[in-house]
Design an enzyme around this catalytic site. Structure first.
Site: not given
Ligand code: NAP
Length: 277
Positions: A20, A69, A81, A106, A132-133, A136, A156, A158, A242
């Site tokens: 950033s 966050k 909103d 985002d 994923g859940a 993001a 996801n 989980t 991304g």
């Molecule tokens: P978060 O809230 O921690 O969520 C992570 C998600 O990934 C959860 O659903 C988690 O599953 C899953 N996960 C994590 N490790 C895993 C593994 N080893 N195997 C399978 N599933 C796994 O994180 P977040 O904020 O959503 O961010 C996620 C990613 O997006 C990061 O890499 C971040 O850098 C990227 N991101 C990019 C941008 C962009 O602008 N390009 C913006 C935001 C985020 P569980 O529910 O099972 O734990």
């Protein structure tokens, strides 16, 4: 534009890896603003006093990253909103009276990136499968709904987290191991997990089972071309990395702070590509 001032920072823990500062300082220079943007490491237990101290130092804009966050929402006097619907804030604007307004850029960054990289993509044309859940994924699902997606499935690790997200947004939780038959109507696949990032194993999704014409988007940007995107490109599918989401969410934040919608130039993108290499 010259004469305007922006003093802003990204706060997180850790935060040193953030791109950033490079993005916002590029725009501060391009639009001849006074000021700067830096990265501040803020431990969770010092969030409130750190923000107040930075505000006393003259900071008026903040990006908020892991792990703040959600917790920062309690410190906001007002929420837009989108932040309220997603349940997370990634951008803060400080008012002159010491108040904070929280935003989430985002979702907009995610959708603008797809619109930019795949012009004409019809969000209503087929199902979107979000892997994923987490935070993001919430932004992506919200953005997809606003963009007109009719059917959103969430898979996801989980399953209970996928079910919760699906319930919150009226989407559908899908099993992780959906086979080719369950994917035949998927028009968009999105990885929102950190899998595929440097230091993490690849996502392990078989892109060959997606229908021809599907778009594959990975919100991971380091590396820029994840294994998922390589496999999808090898199949002839349209891929979206991304970095564009990062740039578009930043552009919206910069606009909130300054009123200037900054340009995402090839030069800026190239600069960041070098930093992620
Ligand atoms: P978060 O809230 O921690 O969520 C992570 C998600 O990934 C959860 O659903 C988690 O599953 C899953 N996960 C994590 N490790 C895993 C593994 N080893 N195997 C399978 N599933 C796994 O994180 P977040 O904020 O959503 O961010 C996620 C990613 O997006 C990061 O890499 C971040 O850098 C990227 N991101 C990019 C941008 C962009 O602008 N390009 C913006 C935001 C985020 P569980 O529910 O099972 O734990």
């Amino acid at each position: 534009m010259a004469g305007k001032t922006l003093k802003a920072a990204v706060i997180g823990f850790p935060v040193s890896h953030s791109l950033s500062p490079a993005i916002h300082n590029h725009w501060i220079k391009q639009y001849e603003l006074q000021g700067f943007y830096d990265a501040r490491k803020v431990p969770p237990e010092h969030l409130k006093e750190s923000l107040l101290r930075l505000m006393e130092e003259g900071y008026t804009g903040f990006n908020v990253t892991i792990p703040h966050k959600q917790s920062v929402m309690a410190l906001c006097d007002e929420l837009d909103d989108t932040a309220r619907a997603i349940g997370a804030v990634n951008t803060l604007a400080a008012g002159g009276d010491g108040s904070f307004r929280g935003y989430n850029t985002d979702a907009c960054g995610f959708i603008e990136n797809i619109r930019d990289a795949a012009p004409g993509f019809d969000f209503a044309a087929g199902a979107a499968l979000v892997i994923g859940a987490g935070g993001a994924a919430r932004a992506a699902v919200y953005g997809l709904q606003r963009a007109g997606a009719k059917e959103i499935r969430i898979a996801n690790r989980t399953h209970g987290h996928a079910e919760k997200l699906a319930r919150d947004f009226g989407a559908e939780a899908a099993p992780c191991g959906t086979g080719a038959a369950g994917l035949k109507d998927v028009a968009l696949l999105v990885n929102t997990t950190p899998l595929g990032m440097k230091g993490q194993p690849p996502l392990g999704f078989d892109a060959s089972i997606l229908p021809p014409g599907a778009v594959v988007c990975d919100i991971v940007y380091s590396p820029l071309e994840t294994q998922l995107l390589k496999d999808a490109a090898g199949r002839g599918l349209k891929t979206i990395d991304g970095l564009g989401m990062l740039l578009h969410q930043a552009a919206r934040a910069f606009e909130i702070w300054t009123g200037i919608r900054p340009e995402i130039t090839v030069e800026l993108r190239e600069k960041l590509v070098k930093m992620t290499a």
